[in-house]
Design an enzyme around this catalytic site. Structure first.
Site, mmCIF file in Angstrom:
data_model
loop_
_atom_site.group_PDB
_atom_site.id
_atom_site.type_symbol
_atom_site.label_atom_id
_atom_site.label_comp_id
_atom_site.label_asym_id
_atom_site.label_seq_id
_atom_site.Cartn_x
_atom_site.Cartn_y
_atom_site.Cartn_z
ATOM 1 N N SER A 251 0.861 -1.172 0.000
ATOM 2 C CA SER A 251 0.000 0.000 0.000
ATOM 3 C C SER A 251 0.903 1.230 0.000
ATOM 4 C CB SER A 251 -0.884 -0.027 1.255
ATOM 5 O OG SER A 251 -1.642 1.149 1.362
ATOM 6 N N LYS B 274 -1.175 -0.980 -4.399
ATOM 7 C CA LYS B 274 -2.363 -0.196 -4.036
ATOM 8 C C LYS B 274 -1.919 1.234 -3.811
ATOM 9 C CE LYS B 274 -4.843 0.081 0.349
ATOM 10 N NZ LYS B 274 -5.593 -0.721 1.348
ATOM 11 N N LYS C 197 -3.099 5.186 -2.670
ATOM 12 C CA LYS C 197 -4.105 5.927 -1.926
ATOM 13 C C LYS C 197 -4.560 7.082 -2.804
ATOM 14 C CE LYS C 197 -3.986 3.768 2.085
ATOM 15 N NZ LYS C 197 -5.197 3.244 2.750
ATOM 16 N N ASP D 103 -7.312 3.088 -3.052
ATOM 17 C CA ASP D 103 -8.030 3.151 -1.772
ATOM 18 C C ASP D 103 -8.273 4.616 -1.418
ATOM 19 O OD1 ASP D 103 -9.045 2.878 0.778
ATOM 20 O OD2 ASP D 103 -7.312 1.803 1.610
ATOM 21 N N GLU E 4 -11.295 0.867 -3.330
ATOM 22 C CA GLU E 4 -11.574 0.550 -1.930
ATOM 23 C C GLU E 4 -12.166 1.759 -1.204
ATOM 24 O OE1 GLU E 4 -8.089 -1.092 -0.072
ATOM 25 O OE2 GLU E 4 -8.898 -0.879 1.954
ATOM 26 N N ASP F 278 -13.857 -1.502 3.187
ATOM 27 C CA ASP F 278 -12.920 -1.663 4.297
ATOM 28 C C ASP F 278 -13.615 -1.100 5.545
ATOM 29 O OD1 ASP F 278 -10.896 -1.297 6.195
ATOM 30 O OD2 ASP F 278 -9.481 -0.323 4.854
ATOM 31 N N LYS G 279 -9.995 -6.962 8.005
ATOM 32 C CA LYS G 279 -8.951 -6.676 8.989
ATOM 33 C C LYS G 279 -9.475 -7.206 10.311
ATOM 34 C CE LYS G 279 -7.432 -2.333 6.870
ATOM 35 N NZ LYS G 279 -7.617 -0.869 6.890
ATOM 36 N N GLY H 5 -4.337 -4.283 6.166
ATOM 37 C CA GLY H 5 -3.251 -4.056 7.116
ATOM 38 C C GLY H 5 -3.429 -2.728 7.814
HETATM 39 C C1 NPQ Z 1 -6.351 0.953 4.777
HETATM 40 N N1 NPQ Z 1 -4.054 0.543 5.664
HETATM 41 O O1 NPQ Z 1 -6.393 -0.047 4.082
HETATM 42 C C2 NPQ Z 1 -5.331 1.122 5.892
HETATM 43 C C3 NPQ Z 1 -5.324 2.466 6.416
HETATM 44 C C4 NPQ Z 1 -4.613 2.693 7.698
HETATM 45 C C5 NPQ Z 1 -2.008 -0.339 4.722
HETATM 46 O O2 NPQ Z 1 -3.407 1.115 3.587
HETATM 47 C C6 NPQ Z 1 -1.564 4.569 11.152
HETATM 48 C C7 NPQ Z 1 -1.254 5.205 9.974
HETATM 49 C C8 NPQ Z 1 -2.526 3.617 11.190
HETATM 50 C C9 NPQ Z 1 -1.941 4.886 8.825
HETATM 51 C C10 NPQ Z 1 -4.234 2.328 10.038
HETATM 52 C C11 NPQ Z 1 -3.231 0.519 4.594
HETATM 53 C C12 NPQ Z 1 -3.245 3.278 10.042
HETATM 54 C C13 NPQ Z 1 -2.937 3.922 8.848
HETATM 55 C C14 NPQ Z 1 -4.912 2.052 8.857
HETATM 56 C C15 NPQ Z 1 -3.628 3.610 7.699
HETATM 57 O O3 NPQ Z 1 -7.208 1.790 4.617
HETATM 58 MG MG MG Z 2 -8.449 0.709 3.240
#
Ligand code: NPQ
Ligand code: MG
Length: 369
Positions: free
Chosen positions: A135, A161, A163, A188, A213, A238, A262, A290
Site C-alpha cells: 500500500s 495499491k 491511496k 483506496d 476501496e 474496508d 482486517k 493491514g
Molecule cells: C487501509 N491501511 O487499508 C489502511 C489504512 C490505515 C495499509 O493502507 C496509522 C497510519 C494507522 C496509517 C491504520 C493501509 C493506520 C494507517 C490504517 C492507515 O485503509
Molecule cells: Mg483501506
C-alpha cells in the site's frame, strides 16, 4: 487454561517513511500490544490503534481504557479452553474492536502454544504462503509516487495499491498506468468521496483497476450500493465492514463485490473468520487488510490470510516496509513470488523480542487478580 496475568503496553515505533492517506499523515506508529500469561506461557496480541480517531473511532487512550478497565477483568482468572470461549467472554463489550482484537489474539497465540498448533492451523488455514501487495501512501508529486512504486516493484511486490483523494486520483492513476502498464493495481480512497463525485470515480473505470476501496463514507452502505451500480470496477469495502452483520448487509445491498477483512476492525480473529466463511459461501473474494502492525499483529494477519477464501493479495507487507527493526524474530520478509511464508511454529510462530519491545514501550501495565 486459567488466564493468570494480562500485560498491556503502549508502543511508539518510528516508521521508515511517513504514511499519508486521505485522512492524514503519520510518522510514528502508536500502537498497543497485549500479553496474556498462563502455565508459564505468554501469548501476544496487538490492538493496532493510532493516536487519533481518523481511520476509525478508537485511539490509544480509548483502547488502553477499555482494555484495562473492562476487557482484562472479563478474561482474568477465567478458564479458557478455546478461542471461541474468549470471544464469547468479550461479547458484552460493544464496539472497541481494535482493543478486542488485541486481547483476543493474545489468547489465540497462548492457546496455540499450549496445544502446539499454529494460529493458522487453529483458524483452518490451508496455505503455506500468502500472496501480498504493498500500500503506497500519497506522495508530494506524481514523479515521486512513480519512483516509489518502481522501488516496491523491484523489491518484489506484484500488487500495488495507491491511496487516492479528490485532486489525487484520475490523473495519478493514468500516469501510473502509462509508466507501469497493466500491473495489478488498485486504489483506496479511505472515504474521501461522496456520491456527488460518482463522475470522477466512474472515470477510473477506464483504467482496469482491480477494485476501488472504500470510496464513500465509513458508515454508508446505501450510497456504496448506489455507486457500485454506476461503476464497472468492483468496489471493495474496508471501513464500512465493522462486523459480520455489516458484511451481511453490504453483500445483501450490493454495496461491494469484494471485502477487505482486517481482524482488528471487525473485533477479532473469530469475527474475521466468520466474515471469511460468509463471503466464501457467497463466492465473494476477500483479502486481508493491514494497519501498519508490528510483527505481532502482522503474524496474526498472515495466519488469517492462509484461509482458503483469501484469494486476493493482502496488504501484508514485509516488516521492512514499515519498520527498521521489528519486534519479532524472524522478521517477515517477502519471497520472490510476492508472498509471505506462513509461520508453522506454535501460536503466532515467531519469537517476540522483549528487549526490542522494551526499547519502544512508552507505558506498561500488568494486571493480575
Ligand atoms: C487501509 N491501511 O487499508 C489502511 C489504512 C490505515 C495499509 O493502507 C496509522 C497510519 C494507522 C496509517 C491504520 C493501509 C493506520 C494507517 C490504517 C492507515 O485503509
Ligand atoms: Mg483501506
Amino acid at each position: 487454561m486459567r488466564i493468570e496475568q494480562i500485560e498491556i503496553r503502549e508502543l511508539a515505533m518510528p516508521l521508515v517513511v511517513p504514511f499519508e492517506t486521505s485522512f492524514g499523515r503519520e510518522d510514528v506508529r502508536q500502537t498497543i500490544v497485549v500479553a496474556a500469561r498462563s502455565e508459564g506461557l505468554v501469548g501476544w496480541g496487538e490492538a493496532a490503534t493510532s493516536a487519533g480517531p481518523w481511520y476509525e473511532y478508537e485511539t490509544v487512550e480509548t483502547c488502553w481504557h477499555v482494555l484495562v478497565e473492562f476487557m482484562a477483568p472479563l478474561i482474568l482468572g477465567q478458564e479458557i479452553a478455546e478461542p471461541l470461549a474468549c470471544a464469547a467472554m468479550l461479547a458484552p463489550v460493544r464496539g472497541h474492536h481494535l482493543a478486542k482484537m488485541g486481547l483476543e489474539s493474545a489468547i489465540w497465540d497462548l492457546l496455540g502454544q499450549s496445544e502446539n498448533r499454529s494460529v493458522a492451523q487453529m483458524l483452518g488455514g490451508s496455505r503455506e504462503r500468502v500472496a501480498v501487495g504493498v500500500s503506497v501512501g500519497i506522495q508530494d508529486s506524481v514523479p515521486s509516487l512513480l519512483d516509489c512504486i518502481g522501488e516496491y516493484w523491484e523489491t518484489g511486490y506484484r500488487r500495488i495499491k495507491i491511496k487516492i483523494r479528490p485532486g489525487w486520483d484520475v490523473q495519478v492513476v493514468s500516469q501510473v498506468r502509462e509508466r507501469f502498464g497493466d500491473i495489478p493495481l488498485m486504489a483506496d480512497a479511505n472515504s474521501a468521496y461522496t456520491l456527488r463525485d460518482a463522475g470522477v470515480l466512474a472515470a477510473l473505470d477506464g483504467y482496469e483497476l482491480m477494485m476501488i476501496e472504500q470510496p464513500l463514507a465509513y458508515d454508508d452502505l446505501l450510497d456504496h450500493a448506489d455507486l457500485q451500480r454506476q461503476l464497472r470496477t468492483p468496489t471493495c469495502l474496508d471501513e464500512s465492514i465493522s462486523s459480520l452483520a455489516a458484511a451481511r448487509a453490504g453483500l445483501r445491498l450490493g454495496s461491494c463485490r469484494i471485502i477487505n477483512i482486517k481482524p482488528g476492525r471487525v473485533g477479532g480473529l473469530t469475527a474475521a473468520k466468520a466474515i471469511h466463511d460468509l463471503c466464501r459461501q457467497q463466492g465473494v473474494p476477500v483479502w486481508c487488510g493491514g494497519m501498519l502492525e508490528t510483527g505481532i499483529g502482522r503474524a496474526h494477519n498472515v495466519a488469517l490470510a492462509s484461509l482458503p477464501g483469501f484469494t486476493l493479495p493482502g496488504d501484508i507487507s514485509a516488516s521492512s516496509r514499515y519498520f527498521h527493526q521489528d519486534v519479532v524474530d524472524p522478521q517477515f520478509d517477502i519471497n520472490s513470488d510476492s508472498t509471505i511464508t506462513v509461520p508453522t511454529g506454535p501460536g503466532i510462530g515467531v519469537k517476540v523480542l522483549v528487549d526490542r519491545l522494551d526499547a519502544v514501550t512508552r507505558r506498561r501495565v500488568v494486571i493480575e487478580r
